[in-house]
Design a protein around this motif. Structure first.
Motif, mmCIF file in Angstrom:
data_model
loop_
_atom_site.group_PDB
_atom_site.id
_atom_site.type_symbol
_atom_site.label_atom_id
_atom_site.label_comp_id
_atom_site.label_asym_id
_atom_site.label_seq_id
_atom_site.Cartn_x
_atom_site.Cartn_y
_atom_site.Cartn_z
ATOM 1 N N SER A 74 -18.368 4.733 9.697
ATOM 2 C CA SER A 74 -16.766 4.427 9.712
ATOM 3 C C SER A 74 -16.891 3.558 10.379
ATOM 4 O O SER A 74 -16.229 3.508 11.943
ATOM 5 N N GLU A 76 -11.991 2.568 10.805
ATOM 6 C CA GLU A 76 -10.784 3.147 10.045
ATOM 7 C C GLU A 76 -9.900 2.049 11.116
ATOM 8 O O GLU A 76 -9.869 1.923 11.962
ATOM 9 N N LEU A 103 -18.065 2.132 0.272
ATOM 10 C CA LEU A 103 -16.854 2.507 -0.656
ATOM 11 C C LEU A 103 -15.477 2.043 0.807
ATOM 12 O O LEU A 103 -15.715 1.981 1.634
ATOM 13 N N ARG A 105 -11.458 2.549 1.328
ATOM 14 C CA ARG A 105 -10.226 3.224 0.934
ATOM 15 C C ARG A 105 -9.216 2.965 1.290
ATOM 16 O O ARG A 105 -8.649 2.893 2.477
ATOM 17 N N THR A 107 -5.196 3.480 1.615
ATOM 18 C CA THR A 107 -4.356 4.372 1.073
ATOM 19 C C THR A 107 -2.714 4.691 2.217
ATOM 20 O O THR A 107 -2.433 3.841 2.605
ATOM 21 N N GLU A 123 -3.029 5.069 -3.373
ATOM 22 C CA GLU A 123 -4.781 4.449 -2.762
ATOM 23 C C GLU A 123 -4.952 3.472 -4.056
ATOM 24 O O GLU A 123 -5.011 3.732 -5.313
ATOM 25 N N VAL A 125 -9.873 2.787 -3.724
ATOM 26 C CA VAL A 125 -10.707 3.019 -4.018
ATOM 27 C C VAL A 125 -11.974 1.775 -4.064
ATOM 28 O O VAL A 125 -11.528 1.930 -5.521
ATOM 29 N N ASN A 127 -15.726 0.301 -4.607
ATOM 30 C CA ASN A 127 -16.804 0.095 -4.529
ATOM 31 C C ASN A 127 -17.716 -0.884 -4.327
ATOM 32 O O ASN A 127 -17.068 -2.045 -5.465
ATOM 33 N N SER A 133 -13.279 -1.465 -8.662
ATOM 34 C CA SER A 133 -12.133 -0.769 -7.995
ATOM 35 C C SER A 133 -10.800 -0.126 -8.573
ATOM 36 O O SER A 133 -10.410 -0.512 -10.463
ATOM 37 N N THR A 136 -5.554 5.003 -8.040
ATOM 38 C CA THR A 136 -4.505 5.834 -8.232
ATOM 39 C C THR A 136 -3.938 6.792 -7.707
ATOM 40 O O THR A 136 -2.596 5.626 -6.862
#
Length: 150
Positions: A74, A76, A103, A105, A107, A123, A125, A127, A133, A136
């Motif tokens: 990952s 971040e 993915l 993300r 947030t 959030e 997300v 892909n 996109s 949420t």
């Protein structure tokens, strides 16, 4: 120090197939390799420049597995994160990219702005494999948008 710097840059270059053949430039106030944790850590005014996106954040961590640069787990970015492409700007508090599932993300007070308008959401997300996109909401929050009419 040069092999470690190359390791960290290799991690970033190999994280996503789209980045593998591209030049990526990373600047930060501090760069640390934590080999026991398998982390490359960039701190302070971090700027990641790729031909299609520029990312700004106070703190960026690349985590890799036992396979080294062939085993990226990952990336971040945390703090006041900003991602900018030629068509839009996205901001949030945390951005995580996982190459295994492609993915991204974003947030924490997400705001995405482009010529069509602005969307606010807890959030987002994205892909990167399917180019879908999804915004949420959580905890009773709502996704809101303001769209420009032509």
């Amino acid at each position: 120090m040069m092999p470690r710097t190359l390791l960290a840059l290799s991690l970033l270059l190999l994280a996503a197939p789209a980045w593998a053949q591209q030049k990526v430039e990373i600047t930060a106030d501090k760069f640390t390799i934590e080999e026991t944790k398998r982390e490359a850590v960039f701190d302070g005014n971090v700027v990641v420049k790729h031909p299609t996106v520029t990312v700004w954040a106070p703190h960026v961590v690349a985590v890799y597995g036992e396979g080294g640069t062939n085993d990226i787990k990952s990336f971040e970015a945390t703090g006041d994160v900003k991602l900018e492409t030629k068509d839009q700007v996205a901001t949030g508090e945390r951005a995580v990219f996982t190459p295994a599932d492609q993915l991204l993300r974003l947030t924490g007070n997400v705001v995405v702005t482009n010529s069509g308008g602005t969307v606010n959401s807890p959030e987002l997300v994205v892909n990167l494999e399917t180019n879908v996109s999804t915004f949420t909401s959580s905890s009773g929050g709502r996704v809101t948008g303001v769209f420009n009419s032509q």
